[in-house]
Design a protein around this motif. Structure first.
Motif, PDB file in Angstrom:
ATOM      1  N   THR A  63     100.097  25.241  37.387  1.00 10.17           N
ATOM      2  CA  THR A  63      99.631  26.499  36.942  1.00 10.17           C
ATOM      3  C   THR A  63     100.043  26.672  35.575  1.00 10.17           C
ATOM      4  N   THR A  64      99.056  27.409  34.746  1.00 11.04           N
ATOM      5  CA  THR A  64      99.310  27.535  33.512  1.00 11.04           C
ATOM      6  C   THR A  64     100.748  28.243  33.170  1.00 11.04           C
ATOM      7  N   MET A  65     101.108  29.031  34.037  1.00 10.86           N
ATOM      8  CA  MET A  65     102.483  29.609  33.833  1.00 10.86           C
ATOM      9  C   MET A  65     103.515  28.602  33.906  1.00 10.86           C
ATOM     10  N   ALA A  66     103.714  27.714  34.831  1.00  7.94           N
ATOM     11  CA  ALA A  66     104.473  26.690  34.999  1.00  7.94           C
ATOM     12  C   ALA A  66     104.741  25.732  33.688  1.00  7.94           C
ATOM     13  N   GLY A  67     103.492  25.360  33.116  1.00  5.58           N
ATOM     14  CA  GLY A  67     103.649  24.902  31.856  1.00  5.58           C
ATOM     15  C   GLY A  67     103.922  25.767  30.873  1.00  5.58           C
ATOM     16  N   LEU A  68     103.981  27.089  30.651  1.00  2.20           N
ATOM     17  CA  LEU A  68     104.468  27.793  29.716  1.00  2.20           C
ATOM     18  C   LEU A  68     105.801  27.997  29.749  1.00  2.20           C
ATOM     19  N   MET A  69     106.405  28.107  31.113  1.00  4.95           N
ATOM     20  CA  MET A  69     107.660  28.161  31.261  1.00  4.95           C
ATOM     21  C   MET A  69     108.472  26.968  31.051  1.00  4.95           C
ATOM     22  N   ALA A  70     107.757  25.855  31.429  1.00  2.12           N
ATOM     23  CA  ALA A  70     108.559  24.640  31.112  1.00  2.12           C
ATOM     24  C   ALA A  70     108.595  24.307  29.667  1.00  2.12           C
ATOM     25  N   GLU A  71     107.533  24.567  28.788  1.00  2.86           N
ATOM     26  CA  GLU A  71     107.501  24.125  27.781  1.00  2.86           C
ATOM     27  C   GLU A  71     107.897  25.238  26.452  1.00  2.86           C
ATOM     28  N   HIS A  72     107.738  26.281  27.039  1.00  2.00           N
ATOM     29  CA  HIS A  72     107.890  27.484  25.786  1.00  2.00           C
ATOM     30  C   HIS A  72     108.923  28.529  26.451  1.00  2.00           C
ATOM     31  N   GLU A  73     109.398  28.368  27.473  1.00  3.28           N
ATOM     32  CA  GLU A  73     110.486  29.232  28.217  1.00  3.28           C
ATOM     33  C   GLU A  73     109.790  30.836  28.240  1.00  3.28           C
ATOM     34  N   VAL A  74     108.430  30.885  28.631  1.00  2.00           N
ATOM     35  CA  VAL A  74     107.805  32.029  28.898  1.00  2.00           C
ATOM     36  C   VAL A  74     108.228  32.975  29.849  1.00  2.00           C
ATOM     37  N   ASP A  75     108.620  34.227  29.706  1.00  2.00           N
ATOM     38  CA  ASP A  75     109.328  35.120  30.757  1.00  2.00           C
ATOM     39  C   ASP A  75     108.035  35.168  31.804  1.00  2.00           C
ATOM     40  N   PRO A  76     108.157  34.983  33.235  1.00  2.00           N
ATOM     41  CA  PRO A  76     107.082  34.707  34.055  1.00  2.00           C
ATOM     42  C   PRO A  76     106.596  36.414  34.498  1.00  2.00           C
ATOM     43  N   HIS A  77     107.521  37.113  34.335  1.00  2.00           N
ATOM     44  CA  HIS A  77     107.224  38.586  34.804  1.00  2.00           C
ATOM     45  C   HIS A  77     106.144  39.171  33.498  1.00  2.00           C
ATOM     46  N   HIS A  78     106.685  38.739  32.283  1.00  2.00           N
ATOM     47  CA  HIS A  78     105.781  39.233  31.273  1.00  2.00           C
ATOM     48  C   HIS A  78     104.494  38.516  31.441  1.00  2.00           C
ATOM     49  N   ALA A 140     109.071  34.121  44.835  1.00  2.00           N
ATOM     50  CA  ALA A 140     109.952  33.752  46.059  1.00  2.00           C
ATOM     51  C   ALA A 140     110.006  32.319  46.028  1.00  2.00           C
ATOM     52  N   SER A 141     108.724  31.570  45.363  1.00  2.00           N
ATOM     53  CA  SER A 141     108.755  30.103  45.270  1.00  2.00           C
ATOM     54  C   SER A 141     109.696  29.386  44.144  1.00  2.00           C
ATOM     55  N   ALA A 142     110.544  30.325  43.426  1.00  2.00           N
ATOM     56  CA  ALA A 142     111.262  29.847  42.380  1.00  2.00           C
ATOM     57  C   ALA A 142     110.422  29.224  41.342  1.00  2.00           C
ATOM     58  N   TYR A 143     109.255  29.818  41.140  1.00  2.00           N
ATOM     59  CA  TYR A 143     108.353  29.348  39.972  1.00  2.00           C
ATOM     60  C   TYR A 143     107.866  28.130  40.186  1.00  2.00           C
ATOM     61  N   LYS A 144     107.919  27.378  41.481  1.00  2.00           N
ATOM     62  CA  LYS A 144     107.479  26.166  41.846  1.00  2.00           C
ATOM     63  C   LYS A 144     105.969  26.500  42.577  1.00  2.00           C
ATOM     64  N   PRO A 145     104.762  26.192  41.768  1.00  2.00           N
ATOM     65  CA  PRO A 145     103.614  26.518  42.463  1.00  2.00           C
ATOM     66  C   PRO A 145     102.995  25.643  43.424  1.00  2.00           C
ATOM     67  N   LYS A 146     102.180  26.072  44.334  1.00  2.00           N
ATOM     68  CA  LYS A 146     101.343  24.913  45.076  1.00  2.00           C
ATOM     69  C   LYS A 146     100.715  24.094  44.140  1.00  2.00           C
ATOM     70  N   PRO A 147     100.824  22.911  44.352  1.00  2.00           N
ATOM     71  CA  PRO A 147     101.044  22.218  45.508  1.00  2.00           C
ATOM     72  C   PRO A 147     102.413  21.481  45.251  1.00  2.00           C
ATOM     73  N   HIS A 148     103.307  22.009  44.475  1.00  2.00           N
ATOM     74  CA  HIS A 148     104.807  21.384  44.590  1.00  2.00           C
ATOM     75  C   HIS A 148     105.413  21.614  45.829  1.00  2.00           C
ATOM     76  N   GLU A 149     105.643  20.560  46.208  1.00  2.00           N
ATOM     77  CA  GLU A 149     106.714  20.414  47.616  1.00  2.00           C
ATOM     78  C   GLU A 149     107.626  21.609  48.033  1.00  2.00           C
ATOM     79  N   ALA A 150     108.146  21.874  46.811  1.00  2.00           N
ATOM     80  CA  ALA A 150     109.335  22.806  46.869  1.00  2.00           C
ATOM     81  C   ALA A 150     108.753  24.142  47.254  1.00  2.00           C
ATOM     82  N   SER A 151     107.671  24.518  46.767  1.00  2.00           N
ATOM     83  CA  SER A 151     107.050  25.699  47.084  1.00  2.00           C
ATOM     84  C   SER A 151     106.804  25.923  48.577  1.00  2.00           C
ATOM     85  N   TYR A 152     106.436  24.775  49.323  1.00  2.00           N
ATOM     86  CA  TYR A 152     105.966  25.025  50.707  1.00  2.00           C
ATOM     87  C   TYR A 152     107.471  25.372  51.605  1.00  2.00           C
ATOM     88  N   ALA A 153     108.408  24.251  51.025  1.00  2.00           N
ATOM     89  CA  ALA A 153     109.902  24.362  51.636  1.00  2.00           C
ATOM     90  C   ALA A 153     110.396  25.906  51.548  1.00  2.00           C
TER      91      ALA A 153
END
Length: 223
Positions: A63-78, A140-153
């Motif tokens: 997801t775009t959000m996952a990229g922004l969080m990983a590379e720019h520490e963006v607040d996911p709620h915002h 609830a997926s701890a910001y691990k989006p589909k298709p990340h395996e952790a999201s399904y777990a």
């Protein structure tokens, strides 16, 4: 219920472009807000460059959000509050779909890369507010989006489902691959919304083009 689905105890649905037609193009509205958010975050005036970066995040991180969080520490709620601030008036109540999903034997659940507040607004517009037992969202997926395996777990644990007794319905085929690996029955809603087609469809158990029509084929007359 056909024999191949008689063991199913949990019916898990994606939200966007799955429970409403892809022609509603809510993603198009969100996509523009994502691009604008990327441009503001990176201080870009060139929207074409912001769009290129945004799509790169999508492909690399899910997801775009996952990229922004990983590379720019963006607040996911915002980020999610901003991106989901769109006009939902294009959505209309779908009484037939609501009746059909309600008739499914077992639990009815949502698994989405969006967040629960947005999902509930969409469900309300569709007349599906009372249809689903629970929503497993990106928080609830701890910001691990589909298709990340952790999201399904996290979904399996959070919702308390047995993957071998579960169906997962998605409009993006690539999101079905991890579900199939875990033992779920997979349904690809092929409605033209998928981005980045993959020739491998070995993980798709059921290929459909209309959700309500498919459910009707399983359940019979819905009147």
């Amino acid at each position: 219920m056909p024999p191949q689905l008689s063991h199913i105890r949990a019916w898990i649905f994606d939200l966007d472009n799955t429970l409403y037609p892809a022609s509603a193009d809510l993603f198009g509205l969100m996509d523009k807000r994502m691009t604008a958010y990327v441009a503001r975050t990176l201080g870009l005036d060139d929207m074409a460059e912001a769009y290129r970066i945004q799509k790169g995040y999508f492909q690399q991180h899910g997801t775009t959000m996952a990229g922004l969080m990983a590379e720019h520490e963006v607040d996911p709620h915002h980020y999610l509050a901003d991106v989901h601030d769109i006009d939902l008036s294009v959505l209309a109540e779908d009484a037939r779909l609501a009746r059909l999903i309600a008739r499914l034997p077992g639990r009815k659940l949502i698994f989405t890369n969006g967040d629960e507040p947005y999902a509930r607004k969409v469900l309300a517009r569709l007349g599906l507010s009372e249809t689903f037992e629970a929503i497993h969202d990106i928080h609830a997926s701890a910001y691990k989006p589909k298709p990340h395996e952790a999201s399904y777990a996290s979904m399996i644990e959070g919702l308390g489902v047995d993957p071998h007794e579960s169906v997962f319905v998605e409009d993006m085929a690539r999101n079905l691959a991890p579900a199939k690996t875990l033992g779920m029955t997979t349904v690809w809603l092929d409605n033209g919304s998928e981005q980045g087609h993959d020739a491998d469809r070995s993980y798709v158990d059921h290929h459909i083009t209309d959700l309500a029509d498919w459910l009707h084929s399983l359940l019979g007359d819905d009147l």
